[in-house]
Enzyme design. Structure first.
Site, PDB file in Angstrom:
ATOM      1  N   VAL A 153       5.268 -30.018 -14.010  1.00 51.49           N
ATOM      2  CA  VAL A 153       5.497 -29.650 -12.534  1.00 51.49           C
ATOM      3  C   VAL A 153       6.586 -28.489 -12.660  1.00 51.49           C
ATOM      4  O   VAL A 153       7.755 -28.998 -13.048  1.00 51.49           O
ATOM      5  CB  VAL A 153       5.808 -30.514 -11.579  1.00 51.49           C
ATOM      6  CG1 VAL A 153       6.399 -30.030 -10.187  1.00 51.49           C
ATOM      7  CG2 VAL A 153       4.867 -31.673 -11.319  1.00 51.49           C
ATOM      8  N   PRO A 154       6.231 -27.281 -12.581  1.00 47.35           N
ATOM      9  CA  PRO A 154       7.327 -26.301 -13.327  1.00 47.35           C
ATOM     10  C   PRO A 154       8.458 -26.107 -12.694  1.00 47.35           C
ATOM     11  O   PRO A 154       8.746 -25.037 -11.857  1.00 47.35           O
ATOM     12  CB  PRO A 154       6.351 -25.005 -13.455  1.00 47.35           C
ATOM     13  CG  PRO A 154       5.376 -24.921 -12.197  1.00 47.35           C
ATOM     14  CD  PRO A 154       5.062 -26.798 -12.185  1.00 47.35           C
ATOM     15  N   CYS A 155       9.365 -27.062 -12.443  1.00 47.90           N
ATOM     16  CA  CYS A 155      10.602 -26.920 -11.664  1.00 47.90           C
ATOM     17  C   CYS A 155      11.568 -25.658 -12.045  1.00 47.90           C
ATOM     18  O   CYS A 155      12.320 -25.309 -11.404  1.00 47.90           O
ATOM     19  CB  CYS A 155      11.430 -28.147 -11.357  1.00 47.90           C
ATOM     20  SG  CYS A 155      11.547 -28.812 -13.100  1.00 47.90           S
ATOM     21  N   HIS A 156      11.089 -25.282 -13.464  1.00 52.00           N
ATOM     22  CA  HIS A 156      12.044 -24.219 -13.978  1.00 52.00           C
ATOM     23  C   HIS A 156      11.799 -22.777 -13.040  1.00 52.00           C
ATOM     24  O   HIS A 156      12.573 -21.869 -13.260  1.00 52.00           O
ATOM     25  CB  HIS A 156      11.629 -23.987 -15.420  1.00 52.00           C
ATOM     26  CG  HIS A 156      10.181 -23.872 -15.850  1.00 52.00           C
ATOM     27  ND1 HIS A 156       9.238 -24.568 -15.934  1.00 52.00           N
ATOM     28  CD2 HIS A 156       9.712 -22.438 -16.116  1.00 52.00           C
ATOM     29  CE1 HIS A 156       8.225 -24.003 -16.295  1.00 52.00           C
ATOM     30  NE2 HIS A 156       8.317 -22.853 -16.409  1.00 52.00           N
TER      31      HIS A 156
END
Lengths: 246, 187
Positions: A153-156
């Site tokens: 889950v690309p929280c970046h």
């Protein structure tokens, strides 16, 4: 002669489904990730936890922490779950995730974050709005800081509202590196943020986007106009992009 | 299949690896009792898994001496029955909001105990009648006659004397036989 009632009672002892041990005991893996090795813990419903090894420290300490925090046994996994390795190379839909320990709001925040396209960024406030709680900007930051499955889950891809990249679980340098690998021009974003530009519009289409939206990146310099807010863009006669929904 | 002495040694050696062996060895009996304790078949595996996780959390706090003295099967079944009791209490306090309040066991509305007791299959009728027994009798019958535990272990799980355990099982079994006959008469 056998007693039919006793025989029928014994027949009620159905064996456990073969999945019971997999339900109870999770598996761990150490696999290559975009910024070095990552540790993953996988349950029978999907990936439960993922951490960069450089951030999590020694494997034994990571596993002991998992056992303590989650109260679950964990053994070496026989194989990687489908989709995990391609996802860590930036391909495919990604593996199934088990986010059952999280609150409904946290799951919604992660579901929204998972829809941000590769190479694009969105502000925390946008995630809050898309998750149905536009005022919960700080809560979104808290959820993403505790994201159990970063990279998957690309929280970046979630950044501060003022355009600054903001913090990241394993440090800001990792956030920059992950975004640059995806083709985000971080220096350009920082220049826009410093100039107070939050949105970019095209005077040929009259549409205004987040700077990393694929529509925004196609605007030629002659037709590109920056705006500090959606209100100012609207005042100038622009409408928000339907894809990036600023 | 490992015996309990090997399992205890495995738990002391490596808790997580040993625990996986415990689940594989005792999973069937724990699940079978869960199946006769949970109201819905779909809940039995959840209940068994939850009981095993509670057992694991307890084991993490036990020292080697305590593990070496554990009688695993009755200990696991005691945890299972406590887990089921806590779940029932919690369910009574707050209605389920996950949409699972209605039994989605079968596509058609699930028949109640009385209707199920009228089906012709002896096993189905016994399963339905078991649910109508008082808890102590039902548990004793399940432990003694469904999963075939020795009386000493039934007593350990019920925390009573062997005489009381034997009497609960006998009275439960007698009640099942009586109710079987009465449902035959009315059909």
């Amino acid at each position: 002669m056998t007693d039919p009632v006793l025989a029928a009672l014994r027949d009620l002892a159905e064996p456990a489904p073969t999945s019971l041990a997999e339900r109870v005991v999770d598996g761990w893996l150490r696999v290559p990730g975009p910024l070095g090795e990552v540790y993953a813990v996988v349950g029978d419903r999907g990936v439960r936890l993922l951490r960069p090894a450089a951030f999590a420290g020694e494997l034994d300490a990571f596993l002991e922490d998992y056992r303590t925090r989650h109260g679950r046994p964990v053994r070496p996994a026989p194989r990687a779950p489908r989709g995990l390795l391609p996802a860590l190379r930036g391909r495919g839909e990604g593996p199934a995730l088990d986010l059952g320990d999280l609150t409904p709001f946290a799951r919604e925040v992660l579901a929204v974050t998972a829809r941000i396209p590769v190479g694009q960024t969105r502000p925390y406030g946008w995630v809050a709005r898309e998750a149905g709680r536009p005022k919960a900007v700080r809560a979104v930051g808290t959820v993403l800081a505790r994201n159990p499955v970063p990279l998957l889950v690309p929280c970046h891809r979630v950044v501060r509202g003022d355009g600054d990249l903001g913090q990241y679980l394993s440090g800001r340098a990792d956030k920059v590196a992950l975004l640059e690998r995806e083709g985000v021009e971080v220096a350009h974003l920082e220049a826009l943020a410093a100039a107070g530009t939050r949105l970019v519009g095209s005077d040929t289409t009259g549409v205004v986007c987040f700077p990393t939206c694929h529509h925004a990146r196609r605007i030629t310099a002659a037709h590109r106009h920056g705006f500090p807010s959606l209100e100012r863009a609207r005042d100038a006669g622009y409408r928000p992009c339907r894809d990036c929904r600023p | 299949m490992a015996d309990d002495e090997q399992l205890r040694a495995a738990l002391v050696e490596d808790l997580d690896a040993g625990f996986e062996a415990v689940v594989r060895t005792h999973g069937d009996v724990v699940h079978a009792v869960a199946r006769r304790t949970a109201e819905r078949a779909a809940d039995a595996e959840d209940l068994a898994a939850e009981a095993f996780l509670r057992a694991y959390r307890a084991l993490r706090g036990y020292d080697h001496d305590r593990i070496a003295r554990l009688d695993l099967r009755p200990w696991l079944l005691t945890i299972l029955l406590n887990t089921a009791r806590n779940d029932r209490r919690d369910a009574a306090r707050r209605p389920r909001t996950d949409g699972a309040a209605d039994p989605p066991d079968r596509a058609s509305p699930a028949p109640g105990p009385a209707e199920r007791a009228e089906t012709t299959d002896l096993g189905d009728r016994l399963a339905a009648l078991l649910a109508t027994l008082p808890v102590a009798q039902r548990t004793a019958v399940v432990l003694r006659h469904v999963v075939d535990l020795p009386v000493a272990e039934v007593a350990a799980v019920l925390a009573c004397s062997e005489g009381t355990a034997r009497s609960h099982a006998a009275r439960g079994l007698a009640a099942l036989r009586t109710r079987l006959t009465s449902t035959e008469d009315t059909s």
